[in-house]
Scaffold this motif. Structure first.
Motif, PDB file in Angstrom:
ATOM      1  N   TYR A 151       0.868  -1.182   0.000  1.00  0.00           N
ATOM      2  CA  TYR A 151       0.000   0.000   0.000  1.00  0.00           C
ATOM      3  C   TYR A 151       0.899   1.223   0.000  1.00  0.00           C
ATOM      4  CZ  TYR A 151      -2.742  -3.796   2.030  1.00  0.00           C
ATOM      5  OH  TYR A 151      -3.323  -5.003   2.271  1.00  0.00           O
ATOM      6  N   VAL A 152       0.661   2.145  -0.954  1.00  0.00           N
ATOM      7  CA  VAL A 152       1.532   3.311  -1.097  1.00  0.00           C
ATOM      8  C   VAL A 152       0.672   4.573  -1.116  1.00  0.00           C
ATOM      9  CG1 VAL A 152       3.330   4.414  -2.483  1.00  0.00           C
ATOM     10  CG2 VAL A 152       3.098   1.929  -2.502  1.00  0.00           C
ATOM     11  N   GLY A 153       1.070   5.583  -0.314  1.00  0.00           N
ATOM     12  CA  GLY A 153       0.386   6.873  -0.366  1.00  0.00           C
ATOM     13  C   GLY A 153       0.742   7.611  -1.639  1.00  0.00           C
ATOM     14  N   LYS A 154       2.033   7.708  -1.932  1.00  0.00           N
ATOM     15  CA  LYS A 154       2.474   8.419  -3.120  1.00  0.00           C
ATOM     16  C   LYS A 154       3.837   7.898  -3.548  1.00  0.00           C
ATOM     17  CE  LYS A 154       3.337  13.176  -4.726  1.00  0.00           C
ATOM     18  NZ  LYS A 154       2.265  13.302  -5.733  1.00  0.00           N
ATOM     19  N   ASN A 155       3.976   7.619  -4.842  1.00  0.00           N
ATOM     20  CA  ASN A 155       5.293   7.291  -5.400  1.00  0.00           C
ATOM     21  C   ASN A 155       5.993   8.594  -5.719  1.00  0.00           C
ATOM     22  OD1 ASN A 155       5.589   4.328  -5.705  1.00  0.00           O
ATOM     23  ND2 ASN A 155       3.622   4.574  -6.726  1.00  0.00           N
ATOM     24  N   LEU A 156       7.226   8.744  -5.209  1.00  0.00           N
ATOM     25  CA  LEU A 156       7.904  10.031  -5.337  1.00  0.00           C
ATOM     26  C   LEU A 156       9.322   9.801  -5.864  1.00  0.00           C
ATOM     27  CD1 LEU A 156       7.661  13.092  -4.600  1.00  0.00           C
ATOM     28  CD2 LEU A 156       8.665  12.505  -2.396  1.00  0.00           C
ATOM     29  N   PRO A 157       9.572  10.074  -7.147  1.00  0.00           N
ATOM     30  CA  PRO A 157      10.936   9.917  -7.645  1.00  0.00           C
ATOM     31  C   PRO A 157      11.859  10.928  -6.958  1.00  0.00           C
ATOM     32  CG  PRO A 157       9.341  10.220  -9.436  1.00  0.00           C
ATOM     33  CD  PRO A 157       8.653  10.593  -8.177  1.00  0.00           C
ATOM     34  N   THR A 158      12.975  10.457  -6.425  1.00  0.00           N
ATOM     35  CA  THR A 158      13.880  11.353  -5.695  1.00  0.00           C
ATOM     36  C   THR A 158      15.305  11.128  -6.150  1.00  0.00           C
ATOM     37  OG1 THR A 158      14.243   9.725  -3.950  1.00  0.00           O
ATOM     38  CG2 THR A 158      12.478  11.335  -3.587  1.00  0.00           C
ATOM     39  N   HIS A 159      16.138  12.111  -5.833  1.00  0.00           N
ATOM     40  CA  HIS A 159      17.582  11.919  -5.933  1.00  0.00           C
ATOM     41  C   HIS A 159      18.025  11.210  -4.660  1.00  0.00           C
ATOM     42  CE1 HIS A 159      21.882  12.983  -6.006  1.00  0.00           C
ATOM     43  NE2 HIS A 159      21.719  13.012  -7.320  1.00  0.00           N
ATOM     44  N   ILE A 160      19.098  10.431  -4.757  1.00  0.00           N
ATOM     45  CA  ILE A 160      19.495   9.626  -3.591  1.00  0.00           C
ATOM     46  C   ILE A 160      19.917  10.498  -2.412  1.00  0.00           C
ATOM     47  CG2 ILE A 160      21.952   9.336  -4.235  1.00  0.00           C
ATOM     48  CD1 ILE A 160      21.351   6.257  -3.395  1.00  0.00           C
TER      49      ILE A 160
END
Lengths: 315, 173
Positions: free
Chosen positions: B145-154
């Protein structure tokens, strides 16, 4: 801090850190499977040159609950009997690759001496009359849990018995004072150390005078050989003047707690059955022993104190 | 200054949706328990537990908290300081455990939690709910279950609370 050798070396902040860490270990011990992998691959060796039941077993149990490997050195079956010196023994064990020594020895200062000879951490499990820091940690933690307080300001700890020969008393005076308690020592003059005037304590020779203002009554074990050495005239007189009997229990405030580091001399310092006391913490002292020693081993080998021991790695 | 990627309302709606998804997948709340990862997942576990018990008032789903510091795989590489104490006061055997954390990153904390939960018993199933999945997994771990997928820098810093989710880029100004 790489070693735990005395309460003074640990200091106030270290004492509080270990007491807080003990709370985590108490929870670990309550789990259906009371074992965590924290010290996997570490080796703890216990080196006991004096007899012990609870300290040695609780250190070994603590190491195993943290998944460390344990080695037990038993003096009676070792090469010490062939004349191997303490230094050679320590260096031999170090060469096998150990991370911590838990040491009990009859001579004051042995843990400091051993830490000169090894790269491993050294935990003092009792050196002569000098220090027994993990017992003081156990006692502070037990009082903290029983009274529900973090500091001991306004509380009076009364330690009764053979102060002179007691490492438990010395460590407890430091630890309880650090947490704000007032310490009163009660003993015959022959069982008080000569330098007691320089300690942060009040001294009395009459137990009955201090009971009414005692919050924590700490009875020490009177070793029977003290009589042979002339420190006390006879055990019955000692029991009469310094033993805890029903009359004295009645003089304690109702919320006062009673402690004893064990092993107990029933009929000498303990004239009542401690299981009949309303506020005896003697069982808690034993059961908290494992959690406290888990906290010590974890702190030295994996926690904040381990920073100095760890190899440099990229995160 | 960081960028706000979820507002307090967004967080609240995500929690409501995740709670419904959990109940839908389980077809109810039977033998369901919620376990938050100390410390970041504790507030989210509370919020999900409250939401589930509002949706299914008879359910009485218990919420616990687990501190995984003694199960971490980096013990010995850096000093480990335990956070808050674990509190699991219910039986885990045979239950469906939903592990809850605020931000899913490398997956190492979740791996430690999977190991830690076994000390309390053998769950029938373990699932994972997170508010933010920021990527960069180092282990084969996937949230249920995921609230929001958030692409990030490491190197980004992601903070998730009830008040919202903020991402701070440590590298570029």
């Amino acid at each position: 801090m790489k070693h735990l050798r005395s309460i003074d070396e640990l200091g106030h902040d270290g004492l509080v850190r270990l007491l807080n860490l003990t709370q985590h270990m108490v929870e670990v011990n309550r789990r259906p499977i009371p074992k965590v992998p924290a010290l996997r691959g570490r080796t703890v060796v216990s080196l006991f040159f004096e007899d012990s039941t609870r300290t040695r077993l609780s250190f070994e149990t603590a190491a195993k609950r943290l998944s460390a490997d344990t080695m037990t050195f038993s003096v009676s079956t070792s090469s010490v009997n062939k004349g191997e010196s303490l230094r050679d023994t320590v260096e031999t064990i170090t060469d096998m690759g150990v991370d911590a020594f838990v040491i009990r020895h009859k001579s004051t200062g042995t843990p400091w001496q051993i830490s000169e000879w090894t790269t491993a951490s050294v935990v003092n499990a009792g050196d002569g009359w000098h220090q027994h820091p993990t017992q003081a940690l156990v006692d502070c933690f037990t009082v903290r849990e029983a009274l529900g307080v973090e500091r001991f300001d306004g509380l009076t700890l009364t330690i009764v018995g053979d102060i002179k020969h007691s490492r438990v008393a010395r460590s407890n005076i430091s630890a309880f004072s650090m947490l704000g308690a007032k310490v009163v020592l009660v003993a015959p003059p022959t069982l008080l150390p000569p330098d007691v005037a320089h300690w942060p304590v009040e001294v009395s020779n009459r137990l009955d005078d201090v009971l009414a203002r005692t919050d924590i009554l700490y009875m020490l074990r009177l070793q029977s050989e003290r009589m042979a050495q002339g420190h006390v005239p006879n055990l019955r007189e000692y029991a009469e003047l310094f033993g805890l009997d029903a009359k004295r229990v009645a003089k304690l405030p109702t919320r006062a707690v009673v402690m004893h580091p064990g092993p107990m001399n029933r009929g000498v310092e303990m004239l009542v059955d401690p299981s009949t006391l309303p506020n005896s913490l003697i069982h808690q002292q034993v059961s908290n022993g494992v959690a406290v020693r888990m906290a010590v081993l974890f702190d030295l080998l994996a926690g904040e104190s381990s920073a100095a021991n760890l190899q440099q790695v990229t995160p | 200054m960081g960028n706000i990627v979820m507002s307090a309302d967004d967080v609240r709606r995500a929690i409501t949706r995740i709670s419904h998804e959990i109940l839908e997948r389980q077809q109810g709340a039977d033998k369901l328990v919620i376990v938050g990862l100390q410390r970041g997942g504790a507030w989210l576990a509370d919020a999900i537990g409250t939401a589930i018990n509002q949706i299914e008032p008879q359910a009485g789903v218990p919420v616990g908290y687990i501190d995984v510091s003694m199960h971490r795989d980096d013990i010995g590489l850096r000093p480990v300081v335990p956070g808050a104490i674990s509190r699991i006061s219910f039986a885990v055997d045979g239950s469906t455990v939903v592990l809850v954390d605020d931000v899913l990153f490398t997956g190492r904390t979740v791996r430690a939690a999977l190991e830690g939960i076994n000390a309390y018993g053998r769950p029938r199933a373990v699932q994972l709910a997170v508010l933010i999945d920021r990527g960069h997994r180092e282990l084969p771990i996937r949230p249920d279950y995921v609230g929001k997928n958030l692409p990030t820098h490491i190197d980004d810093d992601v903070r998730a609370t009830e008040a919202g989710v903020v991402i701070t880029n440590q590298v570029a100004p």
